[in-house]
Write a protein that holds these residues in place. Structure first.
Motif, PDB file in Angstrom:
ATOM      1  N   ALA A  71       0.814  -1.220   0.000  1.00  0.00           N
ATOM      2  CA  ALA A  71       0.000   0.000   0.000  1.00  0.00           C
ATOM      3  C   ALA A  71       0.846   1.268   0.000  1.00  0.00           C
ATOM      4  N   VAL A  72       1.941   1.275   0.754  1.00  0.00           N
ATOM      5  CA  VAL A  72       2.761   2.495   0.872  1.00  0.00           C
ATOM      6  C   VAL A  72       3.361   2.880  -0.474  1.00  0.00           C
ATOM      7  N   SER A  73       3.959   1.935  -1.161  1.00  0.00           N
ATOM      8  CA  SER A  73       4.576   2.260  -2.455  1.00  0.00           C
ATOM      9  C   SER A  73       3.523   2.570  -3.515  1.00  0.00           C
ATOM     10  N   ILE A  74       2.365   1.920  -3.440  1.00  0.00           N
ATOM     11  CA  ILE A  74       1.276   2.195  -4.384  1.00  0.00           C
ATOM     12  C   ILE A  74       0.806   3.639  -4.254  1.00  0.00           C
ATOM     13  N   HIS A  75       0.700   4.122  -3.006  1.00  0.00           N
ATOM     14  CA  HIS A  75       0.185   5.471  -2.773  1.00  0.00           C
ATOM     15  C   HIS A  75       1.119   6.568  -3.284  1.00  0.00           C
ATOM     16  N   GLU A  76       2.354   6.219  -3.618  1.00  0.00           N
ATOM     17  CA  GLU A  76       3.257   7.203  -4.224  1.00  0.00           C
ATOM     18  C   GLU A  76       2.807   7.571  -5.637  1.00  0.00           C
ATOM     19  N   GLN A  77       2.044   6.679  -6.262  1.00  0.00           N
ATOM     20  CA  GLN A  77       1.560   6.900  -7.636  1.00  0.00           C
ATOM     21  C   GLN A  77       0.048   7.093  -7.688  1.00  0.00           C
ATOM     22  N   LEU A  78      -0.593   7.179  -6.550  1.00  0.00           N
ATOM     23  CA  LEU A  78      -2.053   7.192  -6.478  1.00  0.00           C
ATOM     24  C   LEU A  78      -2.549   8.448  -5.770  1.00  0.00           C
ATOM     25  N   ALA A  79      -3.626   9.032  -6.266  1.00  0.00           N
ATOM     26  CA  ALA A  79      -4.272  10.175  -5.602  1.00  0.00           C
ATOM     27  C   ALA A  79      -5.705   9.781  -5.273  1.00  0.00           C
ATOM     28  N   GLY A 105       5.864  13.287  -3.587  1.00  0.00           N
ATOM     29  CA  GLY A 105       7.182  13.543  -4.142  1.00  0.00           C
ATOM     30  C   GLY A 105       7.181  14.190  -5.503  1.00  0.00           C
ATOM     31  N   ARG A 106       6.012  14.642  -5.960  1.00  0.00           N
ATOM     32  CA  ARG A 106       5.946  15.277  -7.272  1.00  0.00           C
ATOM     33  C   ARG A 106       5.354  16.672  -7.111  1.00  0.00           C
ATOM     34  N   VAL A 107       6.181  17.680  -7.115  1.00  0.00           N
ATOM     35  CA  VAL A 107       5.723  19.049  -6.871  1.00  0.00           C
ATOM     36  C   VAL A 107       5.798  19.838  -8.171  1.00  0.00           C
ATOM     37  N   ASP A 108       4.637  20.298  -8.640  1.00  0.00           N
ATOM     38  CA  ASP A 108       4.548  21.123  -9.839  1.00  0.00           C
ATOM     39  C   ASP A 108       3.814  22.404  -9.441  1.00  0.00           C
ATOM     40  N   SER A 146      -0.762  16.624  -8.387  1.00  0.00           N
ATOM     41  CA  SER A 146       0.287  15.689  -7.976  1.00  0.00           C
ATOM     42  C   SER A 146       0.788  14.796  -9.106  1.00  0.00           C
ATOM     43  N   ASP A 147       0.140  14.855 -10.268  1.00  0.00           N
ATOM     44  CA  ASP A 147       0.575  14.044 -11.414  1.00  0.00           C
ATOM     45  C   ASP A 147       0.608  12.553 -11.066  1.00  0.00           C
ATOM     46  N   ALA A 175      -6.652  14.360 -17.409  1.00  0.00           N
ATOM     47  CA  ALA A 175      -5.890  13.227 -16.871  1.00  0.00           C
ATOM     48  C   ALA A 175      -5.949  12.041 -17.831  1.00  0.00           C
ATOM     49  N   LYS A 176      -7.134  11.810 -18.386  1.00  0.00           N
ATOM     50  CA  LYS A 176      -7.292  10.715 -19.350  1.00  0.00           C
ATOM     51  C   LYS A 176      -6.436  10.966 -20.599  1.00  0.00           C
ATOM     52  N   LYS A 177      -6.448  12.214 -21.067  1.00  0.00           N
ATOM     53  CA  LYS A 177      -5.658  12.567 -22.256  1.00  0.00           C
ATOM     54  C   LYS A 177      -4.174  12.355 -22.005  1.00  0.00           C
ATOM     55  N   ALA A 178      -3.762  12.531 -20.737  1.00  0.00           N
ATOM     56  CA  ALA A 178      -2.356  12.322 -20.362  1.00  0.00           C
ATOM     57  C   ALA A 178      -2.052  10.852 -20.077  1.00  0.00           C
TER      58      ALA A 178
END
Length: 302
Positions: A71-79, A105-108, A146-147, A175-178
């Motif tokens: 779960a922890v590593s998954i949440h790095e890519q999940l919003a 970890g993704r700051v835009d 958060s991309d 988001a879908k287009k990306a």
């Protein structure tokens, strides 16, 4: 490519079965609609996907990883955006957004500022002063800034006005287009219909239908408005006709798709002056699944 895959997922609370053998698949670049009435099991399913609850049976893989163990590593890519957002009362909205973005970890900063403007949010106010709608805006800005590769959105537009709902829909389509993936749980069926590539319908802890909107529309009816030279008699008794309503000199009713040809032939014999046909929508589909069900809901409360 499959981003999220749930196979035969069941969840028991003692002797009570909240979920019974749920299957779900969300692909890369896809918006998947997850709908059902209150108590159907939507929130229990989402908690399992997020790794908050452990499934009693079955498996859940997100990005190829186990949803419970990894779960922890998954949440790095999940919003994730819940339907009722609780925020730290003494932090400002901007501080909360920054906190969530740093956790992933993704700051835009450019994207952050753009979304704050689009959602018309004042990020300098303390969270304790925010209305429900503004709390939702904070969560949505944090999520879309958060991309992430997968967005899990559980009734995300609760409390938003129609203008902000439109901004939300634009963000989902961007988001879908990306090539991002979105799981959207919603009771606003017009929203699901606009945004989703595929839909899963859950009822009493079981997935009763899933597929594209085109595939599911065979379960619903076409809406007709007919005006004829002569008054149509006995329309209510015609096989395949439902919910007949007299409107001035016309009749409005629904027709089972497989009986449409026969019904049109029947009303044509009265001399058609005006005929309007509306394609079946998701709301019709949804209501047909649940109408006449007096058993009451099972499962969780959303």
């Amino acid at each position: 490519m499959t981003v999220l895959e749930a196979k035969q997922v069941s969840k028991y609370f003692g002797k009570f079965t909240a979920l019974n053998s749920i299957d779900m698949e969300v692909n890369k670049g896809e918006v998947y609609g997850f709908i059902g009435p209150n108590g159907a099991g939507k929130s229990t399913t989402i908690r399992i996907l997020l790794g908050i609850l452990k499934a009693s049976k079955g498996s859940v893989k997100i990005f190829g990883k186990d949803a419970w163990k990894d779960a922890v590593s998954i949440h790095e890519q999940l919003a994730y955006v819940p339907g009722d957002v609780n925020l730290w009362p003494n932090l400002t909205g901007g501080e909360v957004i920054d906190l969530f973005m740093k956790l992933r970890g993704r700051v835009d900063k450019g994207r952050r500022e753009e979304l704050i403007k689009r959602f018309e949010l004042d990020p300098t106010k303390k969270c304790r002063t925010y209305s429900k709608g503004n709390r939702q805006k904070v969560a949505l800005v944090a999520a879309f800034a958060s991309d992430a590769d997968l967005y899990i959105l559980d009734e995300p537009t609760s409390g938003l006005d129609p203008l902000m709902e439109r901004v939300f829909q634009e963000c989902v389509l961007e988001a879908k287009k990306a090539d991002k993936s979105v799981l959207l749980s919603s009771h606003i069926l017009s929203e699901v219909e606009k945004l989703c590539d595929r839909v899963g319908i859950i009822r009493q802890g079981e997935m009763i239908e899933s597929g594209t909107l085109t595939e599911l529309r065979h379960l619903t009816r076409t809406n007709l408005l007919v005006q004829t030279k002569q008054s149509i008699s006995g329309l209510e008794q015609v096989v395949g006709v439902h919910d007949v309503e007299k409107r001035d000199n016309a009749f409005a009713f629904q027709v089972d798709t497989e009986k449409l040809d026969e019904v049109i032939r029947h009303v044509s014999s009265y001399g058609i002056v005006k005929l309007e046909s509306a394609p079946p929508n998701l709301e019709d589909l949804f209501m047909r699944h649940y109408e006449g069900d007096g058993k009451g809901a099972k499962g969780d409360q959303s």
